[in-house]
Design a protein around this motif. Structure first.
Motif, PDB file in Angstrom:
ATOM      1  N   MET A  26       0.860  -1.117   0.050  1.00 54.93           N
ATOM      2  CA  MET A  26      -0.144   0.064   0.012  1.00 54.93           C
ATOM      3  C   MET A  26       0.974   1.222  -0.138  1.00 54.93           C
ATOM      4  O   MET A  26       0.571   2.261  -0.637  1.00 54.93           O
ATOM      5  N   ALA A  27       1.846   1.266   0.896  1.00 56.75           N
ATOM      6  CA  ALA A  27       2.738   2.551   0.789  1.00 56.75           C
ATOM      7  C   ALA A  27       3.576   2.656  -0.542  1.00 56.75           C
ATOM      8  O   ALA A  27       3.494   3.701  -0.901  1.00 56.75           O
TER       9      ALA A  27
ATOM     10  N   GLU B 126       1.422   4.193  -2.796  1.00 58.71           N
ATOM     11  CA  GLU B 126       0.951   5.727  -2.871  1.00 58.71           C
ATOM     12  C   GLU B 126       2.503   6.519  -2.496  1.00 58.71           C
ATOM     13  O   GLU B 126       2.191   7.751  -2.598  1.00 58.71           O
ATOM     14  N   GLN B 127       3.492   5.828  -3.280  1.00 53.97           N
ATOM     15  CA  GLN B 127       4.735   6.396  -3.408  1.00 53.97           C
ATOM     16  C   GLN B 127       5.236   6.945  -2.136  1.00 53.97           C
ATOM     17  O   GLN B 127       6.034   8.268  -2.367  1.00 53.97           O
ATOM     18  N   LEU B 128       5.070   6.468  -1.022  1.00 56.90           N
ATOM     19  CA  LEU B 128       5.597   6.954   0.348  1.00 56.90           C
ATOM     20  C   LEU B 128       6.504   5.882   0.592  1.00 56.90           C
ATOM     21  O   LEU B 128       6.313   4.965   1.454  1.00 56.90           O
TER      22      LEU B 128
END
Length: 429
Positions: A406-407, A410-412
């Motif tokens: 998921m991260a 979201e490009q985090l």
């Protein structure tokens, strides 16, 4: 009261409207008072107390001797009534305490929520012609149950610099920490920003007139929490021919006497019953000490005749009243269909006054249609809900890949790395 027969639904929105006030000048005044309080503290509070209340005070704080003197003059019958009400309010609000419930969302991942009391709360109690000592119970009792460390109360003094004895007795009984002889805009400003005498609080509670309401909204804009948007009191009664016209009239007048800007509405299935209620209102209002106030409120009020109780409850949900009384043959069934109301009273003997004083529910409720999206004051109003979680090594291995995916989506990257670095460390164990 204006009588309206079978209005088309296209007219309902206009009928939902409350009396409007021009608040532009009011907001300017509030900002002026707030600015001076921030700059000059007690000096500004004393200045506006003299200006608005016509009294010069040597000290803002109520002394222990004043509280003792007040308790001595409150009649025993009233003390017993206050104590009974306090007991019922305590029972109802203490039952709202929730035990910690630990949830294992997946193996090794546990989550739970705990309540923590708001440390400093401020309570505003109107004085004047209707000193609302009952509101002291409604606010101080749940604050004490919640465990608030400091409960500050502000209420306006009379021309002699005195506070109504029943307010002082009730405040002491309910566990208020400090009491100040300050009312109106300056009281809200003092609690919002703090002065040399009055501590800054984290949240402000309590009803008031248009000045207090505007001041609370300004305090909220300045970063201090408030209980809810609350303005003039209001009541809607749904009644059919099984109701008692005298009871309904008395209920409508009980809210009309609060203030000239209050609004009461009767929604009924019978024009004849509406006429009977109106006749009772005219007879009963003449005997009220606050007749002039009630008459002005009645000018803003309406009797609306609709074809059936289903239409009545639909209208009520659109209006979203502060108080709703249902006095119909199918009252219990209608109550299940209520979606918007501050507090509901079911049946011919459930008078709204019971909730105002002693049944146990809280009478600090959303007005002006805010019952569509706000609840009344409860124990939850005095606490913060904090979530906790604990994840074991096995738990992180179970949930970690989902977090990484998921991260990354979201490009985090740092979020992902916080998991990845831990998972890699576990591979080396």
């Amino acid at each position: 009261m204006k009588k309206i027969l079978n209005p088309d639904k296209t007219q309902w929105q206009n009928l939902f409207a409350r009396p409007s006030l021009d608040v532009q000048d009011l907001n300017t005044l509030v900002q002026q008072v707030f600015t001076e309080i921030k700059q000059n503290g007690d000096t500004a509070v004393a200045k506006y107390t003299q200006l608005f209340d016509g009294v010069t005070l040597n000290s803002l704080e109520v002394t222990a001797d004043e509280i003792q003197e007040a308790a001595a003059v409150v009649p025993d019958e009233l003390k017993l009534a206050i104590q009974l009400a306090k007991g019922n309010i305590e029972k109802f609000h203490a039952a709202q305490n929730q035990e910690r419930q630990i949830i294992e969302t997946m193996q090794g991942v546990t989550c739970w929520r705990e309540s923590r009391a708001i440390e400093k709360v401020g309570i505003y109690i109107p004085g004047g012609s209707a000193p609302l000592f009952s509101t002291v119970l409604m606010l101080a009792v749940p604050a004490a149950i919640a465990g608030c460390a400091e409960i500050v109360l502000c209420t306006p003094p009379d021309k002699k610099g005195k506070i109504n004895p029943a307010i002082l007795y009730t405040a002491q009984l309910a566990g208020v920490s400090k009491i100040y002889k300050v009312g109106g805009i300056q009281a809200i400003g003092a609690m919002a920003f703090g002065t040399q005498s009055i501590p800054k609080v984290d949240k402000i509670f309590g009803p008031g007139n248009q000045y207090v309401t505007a001041a609370k909204q300004a305090a909220f804009a300045a970063g201090v929490a408030i209980d809810l948007p609350a303005g003039p009191s209001e009541l809607l009664v749904i009644a059919d021919t099984t109701a008692n016209a005298a009871f309904v009239a008395a209920d409508l007048l009980s809210q009309a006497e609060h203030g000239a800007d209050s609004q009461v509405v009767l929604v009924t299935t019978s024009e004849g019953f509406g006429n009977s209620v109106l006749a009772e209102i005219n007879a009963q209002v003449a005997a009220l000490p606050r007749e002039a106030v009630a008459q002005k409120a009645l000018d803003n009020s309406r009797i609306i005749v609709l074809p059936d109780t289903a239409s009545c409850i639909e209208f009520s949900n659109g209006y979203a009243p502060e108080h709703l009384i249902i006095a119909t043959a199918d009252a219990d069934a209608l109550a299940e269909k209520v979606t918007n109301a501050g507090s509901v009273f079911i049946g011919n003997y459930s008078c709204e006054s019971a909730g105002d004083y002693a049944s146990g529910t809280n009478h600090t409720l959303p007005t002006n249609g805010y019952a569509r999206n706000y609840s009344g004051v409860s124990l939850d109003s005095f606490v913060k809900k904090i979530t906790f979680q604990k994840i074991t090594a096995q738990g992180l291995q179970n949930i970690g890949p989902a977090i990484e995916a998921m991260a990354a989506a979201e490009q985090l990257q740092a979020h992902k790395n916080a998991v990845t670095i831990r998972l890699k460390s576990l591979q080396n164990v």
